[in-house]
Write a protein that holds these residues in place. Structure first.
Motif, mmCIF file in Angstrom:
data_model
loop_
_atom_site.group_PDB
_atom_site.id
_atom_site.type_symbol
_atom_site.label_atom_id
_atom_site.label_comp_id
_atom_site.label_asym_id
_atom_site.label_seq_id
_atom_site.Cartn_x
_atom_site.Cartn_y
_atom_site.Cartn_z
ATOM 1 N N LEU A 101 0.688 2.025 -11.876
ATOM 2 C CA LEU A 101 0.611 0.579 -12.059
ATOM 3 C C LEU A 101 0.210 -0.087 -10.752
ATOM 4 O O LEU A 101 1.015 -0.695 -10.053
ATOM 5 N N ALA A 102 -1.067 0.059 -10.419
ATOM 6 C CA ALA A 102 -1.603 -0.511 -9.184
ATOM 7 C C ALA A 102 -2.871 -1.284 -9.489
ATOM 8 O O ALA A 102 -3.524 -1.057 -10.506
ATOM 9 N N ASP A 103 -3.233 -2.192 -8.570
ATOM 10 C CA ASP A 103 -4.432 -2.996 -8.745
ATOM 11 C C ASP A 103 -5.677 -2.289 -8.236
ATOM 12 O O ASP A 103 -6.791 -2.668 -8.588
ATOM 13 N N ALA A 104 -5.482 -1.276 -7.407
ATOM 14 C CA ALA A 104 -6.607 -0.507 -6.886
ATOM 15 C C ALA A 104 -6.119 0.882 -6.511
ATOM 16 O O ALA A 104 -4.924 1.080 -6.255
ATOM 17 N N PHE A 105 -7.045 1.842 -6.499
ATOM 18 C CA PHE A 105 -6.705 3.223 -6.155
ATOM 19 C C PHE A 105 -7.724 3.746 -5.158
ATOM 20 O O PHE A 105 -8.932 3.618 -5.367
ATOM 21 N N PHE A 157 8.545 -7.433 -9.691
ATOM 22 C CA PHE A 157 7.786 -8.368 -8.864
ATOM 23 C C PHE A 157 6.313 -8.329 -9.261
ATOM 24 O O PHE A 157 5.453 -7.897 -8.477
ATOM 25 N N PRO A 158 5.987 -8.751 -10.472
ATOM 26 C CA PRO A 158 4.600 -8.613 -10.958
ATOM 27 C C PRO A 158 3.593 -9.428 -10.164
ATOM 28 O O PRO A 158 2.392 -9.193 -10.271
ATOM 29 N N GLN A 159 4.071 -10.375 -9.345
ATOM 30 C CA GLN A 159 3.148 -11.198 -8.560
ATOM 31 C C GLN A 159 2.623 -10.471 -7.327
ATOM 32 O O GLN A 159 1.669 -10.934 -6.695
ATOM 33 N N ILE A 160 3.216 -9.333 -6.955
ATOM 34 C CA ILE A 160 2.808 -8.621 -5.746
ATOM 35 C C ILE A 160 1.710 -7.616 -6.069
ATOM 36 O O ILE A 160 1.943 -6.669 -6.831
ATOM 37 N N PRO A 161 0.499 -7.774 -5.523
ATOM 38 C CA PRO A 161 -0.547 -6.779 -5.755
ATOM 39 C C PRO A 161 -0.228 -5.480 -5.020
ATOM 40 O O PRO A 161 0.485 -5.485 -4.007
ATOM 41 N N ALA A 162 -0.745 -4.377 -5.536
ATOM 42 C CA ALA A 162 -0.441 -3.077 -4.952
ATOM 43 C C ALA A 162 -1.685 -2.190 -4.956
ATOM 44 O O ALA A 162 -2.509 -2.248 -5.868
ATOM 45 N N ILE A 163 -1.785 -1.370 -3.922
ATOM 46 C CA ILE A 163 -2.859 -0.389 -3.803
ATOM 47 C C ILE A 163 -2.234 0.993 -3.707
ATOM 48 O O ILE A 163 -1.360 1.231 -2.866
ATOM 49 N N LEU A 195 0.866 -1.171 0.000
ATOM 50 C CA LEU A 195 0.000 0.000 0.000
ATOM 51 C C LEU A 195 0.901 1.218 0.000
ATOM 52 O O LEU A 195 1.737 1.370 0.898
ATOM 53 N N THR A 196 0.764 2.086 -0.988
ATOM 54 C CA THR A 196 1.677 3.214 -1.077
ATOM 55 C C THR A 196 0.992 4.515 -1.439
ATOM 56 O O THR A 196 0.062 4.543 -2.251
ATOM 57 N N ASP A 197 1.462 5.574 -0.796
ATOM 58 C CA ASP A 197 1.076 6.923 -1.184
ATOM 59 C C ASP A 197 1.756 7.226 -2.514
ATOM 60 O O ASP A 197 2.737 6.575 -2.898
ATOM 61 N N LEU A 198 1.239 8.209 -3.250
ATOM 62 C CA LEU A 198 1.844 8.554 -4.535
ATOM 63 C C LEU A 198 2.817 9.714 -4.434
ATOM 64 O O LEU A 198 3.864 9.712 -5.071
ATOM 65 N N LYS A 199 2.483 10.720 -3.633
ATOM 66 C CA LYS A 199 3.327 11.914 -3.536
ATOM 67 C C LYS A 199 4.244 11.787 -2.335
ATOM 68 O O LYS A 199 3.837 11.975 -1.191
ATOM 69 N N MET A 200 5.512 11.459 -2.608
ATOM 70 C CA MET A 200 6.509 11.332 -1.555
ATOM 71 C C MET A 200 7.822 11.897 -2.062
ATOM 72 O O MET A 200 8.102 11.852 -3.267
ATOM 73 N N LEU A 205 7.977 3.885 -7.512
ATOM 74 C CA LEU A 205 8.003 2.620 -6.780
ATOM 75 C C LEU A 205 7.100 1.585 -7.439
ATOM 76 O O LEU A 205 7.510 0.439 -7.650
ATOM 77 N N LEU A 206 5.884 1.973 -7.791
ATOM 78 C CA LEU A 206 4.944 1.029 -8.388
ATOM 79 C C LEU A 206 5.417 0.534 -9.742
ATOM 80 O O LEU A 206 5.224 -0.633 -10.093
ATOM 81 N N SER A 207 6.030 1.408 -10.525
ATOM 82 C CA SER A 207 6.505 0.966 -11.836
ATOM 83 C C SER A 207 7.637 -0.038 -11.698
ATOM 84 O O SER A 207 7.729 -1.008 -12.459
ATOM 85 N N ILE A 208 8.499 0.156 -10.691
ATOM 86 C CA ILE A 208 9.588 -0.791 -10.453
ATOM 87 C C ILE A 208 9.052 -2.113 -9.931
ATOM 88 O O ILE A 208 9.447 -3.200 -10.392
ATOM 89 N N VAL A 209 8.126 -2.043 -8.984
ATOM 90 C CA VAL A 209 7.555 -3.267 -8.409
ATOM 91 C C VAL A 209 6.842 -4.076 -9.481
ATOM 92 O O VAL A 209 6.991 -5.305 -9.554
ATOM 93 N N ARG A 210 6.053 -3.429 -10.321
ATOM 94 C CA ARG A 210 5.297 -4.163 -11.326
ATOM 95 C C ARG A 210 6.219 -4.859 -12.328
ATOM 96 O O ARG A 210 5.910 -5.934 -12.845
ATOM 97 N N ARG A 211 7.372 -4.268 -12.583
ATOM 98 C CA ARG A 211 8.301 -4.864 -13.538
ATOM 99 C C ARG A 211 9.151 -5.953 -12.905
ATOM 100 O O ARG A 211 9.403 -6.983 -13.518
#
Length: 203
Positions: free
Chosen positions: A97-101, A75-81, A54-59, A67-73
């Motif tokens: 690149l998140a599964d939910a917003f 570790f694509p198996q990890i869902p993200a919000i 679970l991550t904020d966008l503005k940091m 962070l989400l773009s790196i994780v999705r590339r």
């Protein structure tokens, strides 16, 4: 109660928000790790991977976009919000690149339901094609900090003043492993909250 073995990683630059998420999610039975920005999150992931992020966008330092773009590339198996107080649900930011917003404020019960759904039902994803998942990078004064999506090490390059180069896909080679990194500059230099590039230096 959630199964105790599910580990969540909460990424937010506000200590109060991190503490609130850690306390609330731990009460639900999750093991919760916290990180203050994308760099800290990736550092934790070198040791153990979470089951959901679970991550904020503005940091600062490394945004949730990057962070989400790196994780999705990697570790694509990890869902993200993705979570943000700057966008409405109908105007979810392009390129996340998140599964939910979730837009702040939101109902915690709805977030819990989505977490449980993603942990239980989300099927494994194939790796995303590289040209579909660029790294989003913020401008930090006179430079950009790029994180290689292969070796996860970061390096800086000079920022450009040419506005035509912003929001466009660009490529470069990682200085450590020579992997090709595709990236997009996240915001215009004059965007709120980002320092402007200096045009003159004081004597």
């Amino acid at each position: 109660m959630a199964n105790f073995h599910y580990r969540l990683l909460v990424v937010d630059d506000e200590p109060a928000i991190r503490d609130l998420f850690q306390s609330s999610l731990s009460t639900e039975g999750y093991e919760v790790g916290i990180a203050k920005d994308g760099f800290a999150a990736l550092a934790q992931m070198r040791g153990a991977l979470p089951d959901l992020i679970l991550t904020d966008l503005k940091m600062p330092n490394m945004s949730g976009f990057e962070l989400l773009s790196i994780v999705r590339r990697r570790f694509p198996q990890i869902p993200a919000i993705a979570i943000s107080g700057e966008f409405e649900p109908a105007l979810a930011p392009l390129g996340v690149l998140a599964d939910a917003f979730f837009a702040k404020p939101f109902r915690f019960g709805e977030l819990l339901a989505k977490v449980a759904e993603l942990l239980q039902d989300a099927p494994p994803r194939p790796a995303v094609k590289r040209d579909k998942a660029p790294v989003w990078v913020p401008r930090n004064g006179e430079y950009y900090v790029i994180t290689c999506t292969d070796c996860l090490r970061s390096f800086s390059i000079p920022a450009e003043n040419d506005l035509r180069a912003l929001r466009e896909m660009r490529t470069l080679e990682c200085i450590f492993c020579n992997a090709v990194v595709r990236f997009i500059v996240e915001e215009r230099p004059e965007a709120s909250g980002l320092p402007k590039a200096k045009t003159e230096r004081s004597a």
